[in-house]
Design an enzyme around this catalytic site. Structure first.
Site, PDB file in Angstrom:
ATOM      1  N   LYS A 173      -7.510 -13.052 -74.710  1.00  0.00           N
ATOM      2  CA  LYS A 173      -7.961 -13.955 -75.775  1.00  0.00           C
ATOM      3  C   LYS A 173      -6.838 -14.335 -76.733  1.00  0.00           C
ATOM      4  O   LYS A 173      -6.700 -15.490 -77.111  1.00  0.00           O
ATOM      5  CB  LYS A 173      -9.066 -13.280 -76.602  1.00  0.00           C
ATOM      6  CG  LYS A 173     -10.443 -13.628 -76.145  1.00  0.00           C
ATOM      7  CD  LYS A 173     -11.481 -13.065 -77.101  1.00  0.00           C
ATOM      8  CE  LYS A 173     -11.170 -11.640 -77.502  1.00  0.00           C
ATOM      9  NZ  LYS A 173     -12.058 -11.106 -78.502  1.00  0.00           N
TER      10      LYS A 173
ATOM     11  N   ARG B 238     -20.004 -11.536 -83.068  1.00  0.00           N
ATOM     12  CA  ARG B 238     -20.021 -10.488 -82.056  1.00  0.00           C
ATOM     13  C   ARG B 238     -21.425 -10.084 -81.663  1.00  0.00           C
ATOM     14  O   ARG B 238     -21.615  -9.333 -80.718  1.00  0.00           O
ATOM     15  CB  ARG B 238     -19.350  -9.238 -82.635  1.00  0.00           C
ATOM     16  CG  ARG B 238     -18.037  -8.961 -81.996  1.00  0.00           C
ATOM     17  CD  ARG B 238     -17.429  -7.713 -82.536  1.00  0.00           C
ATOM     18  NE  ARG B 238     -16.007  -7.985 -82.639  1.00  0.00           N
ATOM     19  CZ  ARG B 238     -15.069  -7.086 -82.648  1.00  0.00           C
ATOM     20  NH1 ARG B 238     -15.370  -5.823 -82.631  1.00  0.00           N
ATOM     21  NH2 ARG B 238     -13.819  -7.438 -82.723  1.00  0.00           N
TER      22      ARG B 238
ATOM     23  N   ARG C  52      -0.394  -1.230 -71.206  1.00  0.00           N
ATOM     24  CA  ARG C  52       0.289  -1.627 -72.446  1.00  0.00           C
ATOM     25  C   ARG C  52       1.119  -0.477 -73.007  1.00  0.00           C
ATOM     26  O   ARG C  52       0.678   0.673 -73.003  1.00  0.00           O
ATOM     27  CB  ARG C  52      -0.744  -1.961 -73.534  1.00  0.00           C
ATOM     28  CG  ARG C  52      -1.432  -3.262 -73.376  1.00  0.00           C
ATOM     29  CD  ARG C  52      -2.287  -3.431 -74.623  1.00  0.00           C
ATOM     30  NE  ARG C  52      -3.239  -4.486 -74.509  1.00  0.00           N
ATOM     31  CZ  ARG C  52      -4.316  -4.610 -75.277  1.00  0.00           C
ATOM     32  NH1 ARG C  52      -4.568  -3.707 -76.216  1.00  0.00           N
ATOM     33  NH2 ARG C  52      -5.136  -5.612 -75.123  1.00  0.00           N
TER      34      ARG C  52
ATOM     35  N   ARG D 170      -0.857   3.467 -77.018  1.00  0.00           N
ATOM     36  CA  ARG D 170      -1.798   3.687 -78.123  1.00  0.00           C
ATOM     37  C   ARG D 170      -2.982   4.483 -77.600  1.00  0.00           C
ATOM     38  O   ARG D 170      -3.439   4.267 -76.490  1.00  0.00           O
ATOM     39  CB  ARG D 170      -2.304   2.342 -78.665  1.00  0.00           C
ATOM     40  CG  ARG D 170      -1.366   1.686 -79.652  1.00  0.00           C
ATOM     41  CD  ARG D 170      -1.873   0.325 -80.054  1.00  0.00           C
ATOM     42  NE  ARG D 170      -3.338   0.273 -80.137  1.00  0.00           N
ATOM     43  CZ  ARG D 170      -4.049  -0.854 -80.253  1.00  0.00           C
ATOM     44  NH1 ARG D 170      -3.422  -2.014 -80.278  1.00  0.00           N
ATOM     45  NH2 ARG D 170      -5.341  -0.825 -80.341  1.00  0.00           N
TER      46      ARG D 170
ATOM     47  N   ARG E 250     -14.948   1.536 -74.941  1.00  0.00           N
ATOM     48  CA  ARG E 250     -14.950   0.357 -75.823  1.00  0.00           C
ATOM     49  C   ARG E 250     -15.624  -0.825 -75.135  1.00  0.00           C
ATOM     50  O   ARG E 250     -16.400  -1.553 -75.733  1.00  0.00           O
ATOM     51  CB  ARG E 250     -13.511  -0.046 -76.172  1.00  0.00           C
ATOM     52  CG  ARG E 250     -12.956   0.656 -77.399  1.00  0.00           C
ATOM     53  CD  ARG E 250     -11.458   0.530 -77.437  1.00  0.00           C
ATOM     54  NE  ARG E 250     -10.981  -0.764 -77.922  1.00  0.00           N
ATOM     55  CZ  ARG E 250      -9.720  -1.168 -77.801  1.00  0.00           C
ATOM     56  NH1 ARG E 250      -8.824  -0.418 -77.199  1.00  0.00           N
ATOM     57  NH2 ARG E 250      -9.351  -2.324 -78.297  1.00  0.00           N
TER      58      ARG E 250
HETATM   59  P1  AMP Z   1     -10.943  -5.644 -83.552  1.00  0.00           P
HETATM   60  O1  AMP Z   1      -9.469  -5.697 -83.784  1.00  0.00           O
HETATM   61  O2  AMP Z   1     -11.504  -6.975 -83.141  1.00  0.00           O
HETATM   62  O3  AMP Z   1     -11.375  -4.523 -82.668  1.00  0.00           O
HETATM   63  O4  AMP Z   1     -11.622  -5.371 -85.002  1.00  0.00           O
HETATM   64  C1  AMP Z   1     -11.261  -4.259 -85.805  1.00  0.00           C
HETATM   65  C2  AMP Z   1     -12.382  -3.892 -86.767  1.00  0.00           C
HETATM   66  O5  AMP Z   1     -12.708  -5.029 -87.609  1.00  0.00           O
HETATM   67  C3  AMP Z   1     -13.717  -3.542 -86.096  1.00  0.00           C
HETATM   68  O6  AMP Z   1     -13.770  -2.190 -85.723  1.00  0.00           O
HETATM   69  C4  AMP Z   1     -14.718  -3.837 -87.203  1.00  0.00           C
HETATM   70  O7  AMP Z   1     -14.758  -2.825 -88.185  1.00  0.00           O
HETATM   71  C5  AMP Z   1     -14.115  -5.095 -87.838  1.00  0.00           C
HETATM   72  N1  AMP Z   1     -14.649  -6.313 -87.201  1.00  0.00           N
HETATM   73  C6  AMP Z   1     -13.989  -7.175 -86.382  1.00  0.00           C
HETATM   74  N2  AMP Z   1     -14.795  -8.184 -85.995  1.00  0.00           N
HETATM   75  C7  AMP Z   1     -15.979  -7.992 -86.588  1.00  0.00           C
HETATM   76  C8  AMP Z   1     -17.226  -8.679 -86.583  1.00  0.00           C
HETATM   77  N3  AMP Z   1     -17.417  -9.819 -85.881  1.00  0.00           N
HETATM   78  N4  AMP Z   1     -18.238  -8.171 -87.309  1.00  0.00           N
HETATM   79  C9  AMP Z   1     -18.090  -7.047 -88.005  1.00  0.00           C
HETATM   80  N5  AMP Z   1     -16.952  -6.341 -88.057  1.00  0.00           N
HETATM   81  C10 AMP Z   1     -15.894  -6.788 -87.362  1.00  0.00           C
END
Ligand code: AMP
Length: 231
Positions: free
Chosen positions: A28, A103, A142, A175, A186
């Protein structure tokens, strides 16, 4: 239930709002960067925006902090407020690619309703589809440099000297959340809500599915071809 809106027409404000959907490792970020260049749209990735807000110590960052540290979703109202603020900035005047948000169906409905109040809507949802085991293999390959943060991939983008950063020679690391068992967990958590979001936008007939196992430029081309009928 909020109807995401029908037909290909973009928002009445004339700007394009696209949504990029795909699991971790589907590419993405790479595709968003290419589309953003090609189409002049700003890339708004929720995780990055939240992390930036935390680093900057903004009030939004403070409100999101505890949820992020627990690995929970930040509440919808905070997340939507953040996106609406980003969409109001001059950088987003030509339009935006949303990534990581919505999401869940609840977030999708709230976003549709908020956009509709401004005479806007999501023009197209692009789903980058990659089989689970390929995703696990991609993410597991990665490596990052702990010193300068440069990212590598054992297969796709290997360092010149195995295991060492090209820039400073530091030993590359994996990581914790890129380990196969963590990636599978995940993915399992992401898949159901993601399918529901796609189903929500399928009802409006605005989803384009692309094969994310193809080479990067081929995927970009497929996405642009999918959008061409809409502009
Ligand atoms: P990511 O890097 O996309 O995994 O996002 C990191 C963190 O940001 C997640 O664990 C959530 O706490 C928050 N987050 C990202 N996208 C959303 C979303 N659409 N709704 C709520 N929390 C989000």
């Amino acid at each position: 239930m909020t109807d995401p809106g029908r037909g290909p027409a973009a928002s009445s404000t004339g700007r394009r709002i696209l949504l990029l959907v795909g699991s971790v490792g589907a590419g993405k970020g790479t595709q968003a960067a290419a589309l953003s260049r090609e189409l002049g749209l700003v890339h708004l990735a929720s995780g990055n925006l939240f992390r930036q807000a935390l680093r900057d110590g903004t009030s939004l960052g403070e409100r999101a902090r505890a949820y992020m540290q627990r690995g929970d979703l930040v509440p919808d109202e905070i997340t939507i407020e953040m996106f609406m603020e980003e969409l109001s900035r001059p950088a987003a005047v030509g339009g935006a690619i949303l990534d990581g948000f919505p999401r869940t169906v609840a977030q999708a409905q709230a976003l549709d309703a908020t956009l509709a109040r401004r005479g806007e809507r999501i023009e197209r949802v692009i789903s980058i589809e990659v089989p689970v085991e390929e995703l696990v293999a991609r993410v597991a390959g990665r490596r990052v440099c702990p010193v300068c943060g440069t990212a590598y991939h054992l297969v796709a983008e290997p360092p010149r000297v195995p295991g060492r950063c090209d820039l400073d020679g530091a030993e590359l690391q994996q990581r914790d959340d890129d380990r196969p068992e963590v990636v599978r967990a995940r993915l399992a958590k992401q898949v159901m809500p993601m399918l529901e979001v796609l189903e929500h936008y399928d009802r409006a007939g605005i989803v384009t599915r692309v094969d994310g196992t193809l080479p990067i430029q081929v995927v970009t081309r497929a996405i642009l071809d999918g959008l061409r009928g809409d502009s």
